[in-house]
Motif scaffolding. Sequence first.
Motif, PDB file in Angstrom:
ATOM      1  N   PHE A 163       0.833  -1.206   0.000  1.00  0.00           N
ATOM      2  CA  PHE A 163       0.000   0.000   0.000  1.00  0.00           C
ATOM      3  C   PHE A 163       0.870   1.259   0.000  1.00  0.00           C
ATOM      4  CE2 PHE A 163      -2.027   3.405   2.417  1.00  0.00           C
ATOM      5  CZ  PHE A 163      -3.197   3.592   1.689  1.00  0.00           C
ATOM      6  N   LEU A 164       1.880   1.296   0.862  1.00  0.00           N
ATOM      7  CA  LEU A 164       2.747   2.470   0.950  1.00  0.00           C
ATOM      8  C   LEU A 164       3.541   2.673  -0.337  1.00  0.00           C
ATOM      9  CD1 LEU A 164       4.078   2.104   4.614  1.00  0.00           C
ATOM     10  CD2 LEU A 164       2.318   3.677   3.767  1.00  0.00           C
ATOM     11  N   ALA A 165       4.016   1.584  -0.921  1.00  0.00           N
ATOM     12  CA  ALA A 165       4.786   1.694  -2.164  1.00  0.00           C
ATOM     13  C   ALA A 165       3.952   2.314  -3.278  1.00  0.00           C
ATOM     14  CB  ALA A 165       5.293   0.312  -2.586  1.00  0.00           C
ATOM     15  N   LEU A 166       2.682   1.929  -3.348  1.00  0.00           N
ATOM     16  CA  LEU A 166       1.820   2.431  -4.409  1.00  0.00           C
ATOM     17  C   LEU A 166       1.277   3.823  -4.098  1.00  0.00           C
ATOM     18  CD1 LEU A 166      -0.076  -0.896  -4.986  1.00  0.00           C
ATOM     19  CD2 LEU A 166       1.323   0.231  -6.703  1.00  0.00           C
ATOM     20  N   ALA A 167       0.785   4.015  -2.869  1.00  0.00           N
ATOM     21  CA  ALA A 167       0.136   5.275  -2.514  1.00  0.00           C
ATOM     22  C   ALA A 167       1.134   6.403  -2.307  1.00  0.00           C
ATOM     23  CB  ALA A 167      -0.707   5.090  -1.249  1.00  0.00           C
ATOM     24  N   GLY A 168       2.327   6.080  -1.797  1.00  0.00           N
ATOM     25  CA  GLY A 168       3.271   7.128  -1.469  1.00  0.00           C
ATOM     26  C   GLY A 168       4.434   7.293  -2.426  1.00  0.00           C
ATOM     27  N   PHE A 169       4.792   6.231  -3.132  1.00  0.00           N
ATOM     28  CA  PHE A 169       5.999   6.298  -3.953  1.00  0.00           C
ATOM     29  C   PHE A 169       5.758   5.923  -5.421  1.00  0.00           C
ATOM     30  CE2 PHE A 169       7.286   5.626   0.416  1.00  0.00           C
ATOM     31  CZ  PHE A 169       8.249   6.610   0.600  1.00  0.00           C
ATOM     32  N   ALA A 170       4.507   5.684  -5.785  1.00  0.00           N
ATOM     33  CA  ALA A 170       4.141   5.404  -7.174  1.00  0.00           C
ATOM     34  C   ALA A 170       4.963   4.272  -7.781  1.00  0.00           C
ATOM     35  CB  ALA A 170       4.274   6.661  -8.028  1.00  0.00           C
ATOM     36  N   VAL A 171       5.245   3.242  -6.983  1.00  0.00           N
ATOM     37  CA  VAL A 171       5.973   2.079  -7.497  1.00  0.00           C
ATOM     38  C   VAL A 171       5.046   1.316  -8.443  1.00  0.00           C
ATOM     39  CG1 VAL A 171       7.133  -0.066  -6.875  1.00  0.00           C
ATOM     40  CG2 VAL A 171       7.341   1.945  -5.389  1.00  0.00           C
ATOM     41  N   PRO A 172       5.493   0.938  -9.615  1.00  0.00           N
ATOM     42  CA  PRO A 172       4.623   0.204 -10.550  1.00  0.00           C
ATOM     43  C   PRO A 172       4.131  -1.104  -9.946  1.00  0.00           C
ATOM     44  CG  PRO A 172       6.585   1.007 -11.677  1.00  0.00           C
ATOM     45  CD  PRO A 172       6.805   1.234 -10.207  1.00  0.00           C
ATOM     46  N   PHE A 173       2.897  -1.458 -10.273  1.00  0.00           N
ATOM     47  CA  PHE A 173       2.317  -2.675  -9.718  1.00  0.00           C
ATOM     48  C   PHE A 173       3.149  -3.924 -10.000  1.00  0.00           C
ATOM     49  CE2 PHE A 173      -0.407  -6.404 -10.327  1.00  0.00           C
ATOM     50  CZ  PHE A 173      -0.866  -6.560  -9.029  1.00  0.00           C
ATOM     51  N   PRO A 174       3.661  -4.149 -11.231  1.00  0.00           N
ATOM     52  CA  PRO A 174       4.467  -5.348 -11.456  1.00  0.00           C
ATOM     53  C   PRO A 174       5.683  -5.444 -10.534  1.00  0.00           C
ATOM     54  CG  PRO A 174       3.844  -4.359 -13.547  1.00  0.00           C
ATOM     55  CD  PRO A 174       3.459  -3.381 -12.476  1.00  0.00           C
ATOM     56  N   VAL A 175       6.283  -4.286 -10.200  1.00  0.00           N
ATOM     57  CA  VAL A 175       7.425  -4.303  -9.288  1.00  0.00           C
ATOM     58  C   VAL A 175       6.990  -4.730  -7.890  1.00  0.00           C
ATOM     59  CG1 VAL A 175       9.198  -2.862  -8.199  1.00  0.00           C
ATOM     60  CG2 VAL A 175       8.627  -2.530 -10.611  1.00  0.00           C
ATOM     61  N   VAL A 176       5.830  -4.250  -7.455  1.00  0.00           N
ATOM     62  CA  VAL A 176       5.307  -4.638  -6.144  1.00  0.00           C
ATOM     63  C   VAL A 176       5.053  -6.143  -6.100  1.00  0.00           C
ATOM     64  CG1 VAL A 176       3.355  -4.387  -4.561  1.00  0.00           C
ATOM     65  CG2 VAL A 176       4.297  -2.374  -5.702  1.00  0.00           C
ATOM     66  N   VAL A 177       4.451  -6.680  -7.140  1.00  0.00           N
ATOM     67  CA  VAL A 177       4.169  -8.118  -7.199  1.00  0.00           C
ATOM     68  C   VAL A 177       5.462  -8.927  -7.195  1.00  0.00           C
ATOM     69  CG1 VAL A 177       3.246  -9.962  -8.642  1.00  0.00           C
ATOM     70  CG2 VAL A 177       1.935  -7.883  -8.305  1.00  0.00           C
ATOM     71  N   ALA A 178       6.437  -8.506  -8.002  1.00  0.00           N
ATOM     72  CA  ALA A 178       7.708  -9.231  -8.062  1.00  0.00           C
ATOM     73  C   ALA A 178       8.413  -9.215  -6.716  1.00  0.00           C
ATOM     74  CB  ALA A 178       8.601  -8.613  -9.142  1.00  0.00           C
ATOM     75  N   ALA A 179       8.395  -8.058  -6.032  1.00  0.00           N
ATOM     76  CA  ALA A 179       9.034  -7.966  -4.717  1.00  0.00           C
ATOM     77  C   ALA A 179       8.332  -8.853  -3.708  1.00  0.00           C
ATOM     78  CB  ALA A 179       9.031  -6.509  -4.244  1.00  0.00           C
TER      79      ALA A 179
END
Length: 463
Positions: A163-179
């Motif tokens: 949630f923080l990666a997406l809401a606060g740092f605009a990390v792409p969804f595929p990167v979040v899933v891979a991590a």
Amino acid sequence: MTTTQPGTAAVPPGDVVPFGQAVRVWFSISLQTFGGPAGQIAVMQRHLVDERRWIGPKRFLHALNYCMLLPGPEAQQLAIYVGWLLNGLRGGLVAGTLFVLPGVVALLALSAVYVGFGDTTVVTALFAGLAPAVVAIVVQAVWRLSGRALTNRTLVVFAVLAFLALAGFAVPFPVVVAAAALAGWALHRWRPRLVESTGGHGSATTGPEPLISDDVLHHDRPSGRRTATILTVGLAAWFVPVALFAVFTGTGSVYTQQGLFFSGTAVVTFGGAYAVLAFVAQRAVEHYAWLSAGDMVRGLALAESTPGPLIMVVQFVAFLGAYSNPGSLDPWVAGVVASLLTTWVTFVPCFLFILLGAPYVERLRGNRSLSATLTGITAAVVGVIANLGLYFAVHTLFGEVREVGVGPLHLTVPDFGTARPVPLAIAAVAAVLIFWRSWPVLRVLGLCAVLGLIAGLAGLPGV
């Protein structure tokens, strides 16, 4: 050879439950698929795991974890997967088709109503009531999914970080899933208990024992011949209709453009419809000019109010785009044709992904490393949906928002002075009815639409 389910008559080979009974159950499920993927998955779990006990909770979760990995609507893909387990190929085809059929019919009708009467005060007021109700429904969806996925503190951390990666740092969804996948695998190697389920509210890993043994459920032996056959048939079903439109209407026609565009979005919708809606809106509104930004928001509210996957909103986009650019066809015919073509290219890939991959996933059911990887992804997706729900709430309940950035941190902050009293009040009513009164989603949407209508006819601000 026949298979017998406890308490039922013998059924034909390839079926572990009577096919006619399965069709009736899938049709019943299809009429209750409101409230987004979490609500849809909960409906399937109640019917198939808790009440009829056709499939065990762990097997259900294993299938869900695989569907979470795929682009497209995971709830519909889960229906295809479970239908395949229960009745083979025809079971998967029927389950997946019935899952979306009521939504296709309903949204097609609502698209026509919107085009014909969308500028009237009554329709505008109805939308004003539906949109805030959807905010409460999304909150419920996050809660239900978290109950199945966040079964220990480590998995809660996965969701919060996503949630923080997406809401606060605009990390792409595929990167979040891979991590999340990498973290799940690494934690399994280091401390397996950190990614093991320990139960939770609504957890899919706990529940009644199934009446049907896991060993009896349908399975296919993976083979190169089977893979080639499914790929050939699936790709032909996917792209031949688009090719025919290109031949008969031209490569620059709205039908060909929509067929190709939505074929592309079908393979990038990781994390649910919300994850790709920003891209769809930007291209459909700014590049293709198929509809306006306001139309897009109202289309989303319509999709939220109908059964089936939220990605069905692309059907609304296609209808409006073709109605405005019909070519040689009557505008109403063009809207219907484009709507059905877009629906086809959006959902055919789901059948291809499941029927192609399910036999391999079944062979890996006992692979703990894979299970840990999928568990990490599922937990992260909770954070993704929470972030997208926040985005929807901010843009529905407030008149203005602004971007605040400090270094890599970027936040979308509402202007609290532009809070909209009527949508806030309707959202609060919807939340009370959903969480404290346990009203079904359809009844909540109906009441909120009426409240919006009353507010609109009374001339209240913010409608």
